[in-house]
Scaffold this active site. Sequence first.
Site, PDB file in Angstrom:
ATOM      1  N   ARG A  18      97.612  37.376  93.973  1.00 46.62           N
ATOM      2  CA  ARG A  18      96.276  37.373  94.574  1.00 46.62           C
ATOM      3  C   ARG A  18      95.156  37.323  93.526  1.00 46.62           C
ATOM      4  O   ARG A  18      95.219  37.976  92.498  1.00 46.62           O
ATOM      5  CB  ARG A  18      96.139  38.663  95.400  1.00 46.62           C
ATOM      6  CG  ARG A  18      94.780  38.853  96.029  1.00 46.62           C
ATOM      7  CD  ARG A  18      94.848  39.822  97.164  1.00 46.62           C
ATOM      8  NE  ARG A  18      95.028  41.199  96.736  1.00 46.62           N
ATOM      9  CZ  ARG A  18      95.090  42.219  97.595  1.00 46.62           C
ATOM     10  NH1 ARG A  18      95.042  42.001  98.887  1.00 46.62           N
ATOM     11  NH2 ARG A  18      95.255  43.447  97.141  1.00 46.62           N
TER      12      ARG A  18
ATOM     13  N   ARG B  87     100.803  51.954  94.929  1.00 47.45           N
ATOM     14  CA  ARG B  87     100.026  51.855  96.168  1.00 47.45           C
ATOM     15  C   ARG B  87     100.944  51.793  97.382  1.00 47.45           C
ATOM     16  O   ARG B  87     100.646  52.362  98.426  1.00 47.45           O
ATOM     17  CB  ARG B  87      99.120  50.622  96.125  1.00 47.45           C
ATOM     18  CG  ARG B  87      97.849  50.871  95.310  1.00 47.45           C
ATOM     19  CD  ARG B  87      97.225  49.595  94.819  1.00 47.45           C
ATOM     20  NE  ARG B  87      96.887  48.661  95.865  1.00 47.45           N
ATOM     21  CZ  ARG B  87      96.757  47.340  95.681  1.00 47.45           C
ATOM     22  NH1 ARG B  87      96.943  46.819  94.489  1.00 47.45           N
ATOM     23  NH2 ARG B  87      96.424  46.580  96.680  1.00 47.45           N
TER      24      ARG B  87
HETATM   25  P1  ADP Z   1      94.826  47.744  99.325  1.00 48.94           P
HETATM   26  O1  ADP Z   1      94.744  48.000 100.794  1.00 48.94           O
HETATM   27  O2  ADP Z   1      95.118  46.309  99.028  1.00 48.94           O
HETATM   28  O3  ADP Z   1      95.713  48.702  98.594  1.00 48.94           O
HETATM   29  P2  ADP Z   1      92.025  48.480  99.020  1.00 48.94           P
HETATM   30  O4  ADP Z   1      91.090  47.453  98.499  1.00 48.94           O
HETATM   31  O5  ADP Z   1      91.935  48.822 100.451  1.00 48.94           O
HETATM   32  O6  ADP Z   1      93.459  47.977  98.617  1.00 48.94           O
HETATM   33  O7  ADP Z   1      91.874  49.832  98.177  1.00 48.94           O
HETATM   34  C1  ADP Z   1      91.912  49.854  96.767  1.00 48.94           C
HETATM   35  C2  ADP Z   1      91.860  51.285  96.276  1.00 48.94           C
HETATM   36  O8  ADP Z   1      90.626  51.933  96.701  1.00 48.94           O
HETATM   37  C3  ADP Z   1      92.958  52.210  96.802  1.00 48.94           C
HETATM   38  O9  ADP Z   1      94.167  52.076  96.061  1.00 48.94           O
HETATM   39  C4  ADP Z   1      92.303  53.587  96.647  1.00 48.94           C
HETATM   40  O10 ADP Z   1      92.317  54.032  95.319  1.00 48.94           O
HETATM   41  C5  ADP Z   1      90.857  53.308  97.029  1.00 48.94           C
HETATM   42  N1  ADP Z   1      90.654  53.507  98.481  1.00 48.94           N
HETATM   43  C6  ADP Z   1      90.414  52.531  99.409  1.00 48.94           C
HETATM   44  N2  ADP Z   1      90.291  53.059 100.646  1.00 48.94           N
HETATM   45  C7  ADP Z   1      90.465  54.407 100.512  1.00 48.94           C
HETATM   46  C8  ADP Z   1      90.477  55.499 101.418  1.00 48.94           C
HETATM   47  N3  ADP Z   1      90.283  55.343 102.743  1.00 48.94           N
HETATM   48  N4  ADP Z   1      90.668  56.748 100.907  1.00 48.94           N
HETATM   49  C9  ADP Z   1      90.848  56.930  99.599  1.00 48.94           C
HETATM   50  N5  ADP Z   1      90.879  55.947  98.687  1.00 48.94           N
HETATM   51  C10 ADP Z   1      90.688  54.690  99.126  1.00 48.94           C
END
Ligand code: ADP
Length: 212
Positions: A127, A171
Site C-alpha cells: 500500500r 497491528r
Molecule cells: P489500520 O486500520 O490500517 O491499522 P489506522 O489508520 O486506522 O490503521 O490506524 C493507524 C494507527 O493509529 C493505529 O495503529 C493506532 O496506533 C492509531 N489509532 C487509530 N485509531 C485508533 C483508535 N480508535 N484508538 C487508538 N489508537 C488508534
Amino acid sequence: MRLVLMGPPGVGKGTQAVRLSRRFSVPHISTGDIFREGLAKNIFSDLSVKEHVYSGRLVPDDITVGIIRNRLMDSDCAKGFILDGFPRNLIQAKALEEILEDLRVCLDDVLYINAEFDILVKRISGRRICQKCGAIYHMLTNPPPQDCICPQCGGNIYQRIDDREDTVRKRLKVYEKLTKPVIDYYRDLGILKTVDGGVEADKTLDAIISII
Ligand code: ADP
Ligand code: ZN
C-alpha cells in the site's frame, strides 16, 4: 446516515469510507488519518501518540475518545458521519455510546468488512498513500506513477511508517485481541452487518450499498 466501519487493518475500510462519504454527503472520520495528520503538523503535545502510532499499538483511550467527542460535536456531523477506525476496543465502544446519547442520536449500522489474514498482509505491505489527499495506491493492483506524485492532487505518495511488515503483524495482533471483542459486542446488539473485503473494492461497495 450514522455508520461505523469495522474490520482488520488493510481490509479496505478507508477506501470504502471515502466512497460512502461522497455518496451520502456525510463526513468521513478516520482516527488513523487524524493521528497521522496531527503528527505531521506536530500538534500533539503528548509524545505517547507518536510512540503508539509508530509501533502499531492503540493510542491511550482518553486521548482518542476526546478527539472523537469533539469531532462528532462539529456541525457537519449533524446529518451523519462515517466512523473508520473507532471504536477499536470495548472502552471506546462504551464511550461512543455515551457521546451519541449526549447528542441524542443512534447508530444506523455497524459494517464489518472481513478478509483472510494473508490477503491483508499482502495488501498492506504494497500500500502507498498520497500525503495530501489520502488517495490510496497499491504496488500490484493500482501502482502510483514512477515519480510518486499523486495524479489527483500533486501531493507526495509514500508508504506509511506503520505499514512495514513487523508493525503490520503487531497491528493484526492488537486487532485480534482488542477489536474483535467490539465486533462481537455489536453482533450481540444485533446491529452488525458483514461484507466480504477480500474481493475487488467495487464489489465490496455494491455489497455495502445493498445491505445498508
Ligand atoms: P489500520 O486500520 O490500517 O491499522 P489506522 O489508520 O486506522 O490503521 O490506524 C493507524 C494507527 O493509529 C493505529 O495503529 C493506532 O496506533 C492509531 N489509532 C487509530 N485509531 C485508533 C483508535 N480508535 N484508538 C487508538 N489508537 C488508534
Ligand atoms: Zn493526492
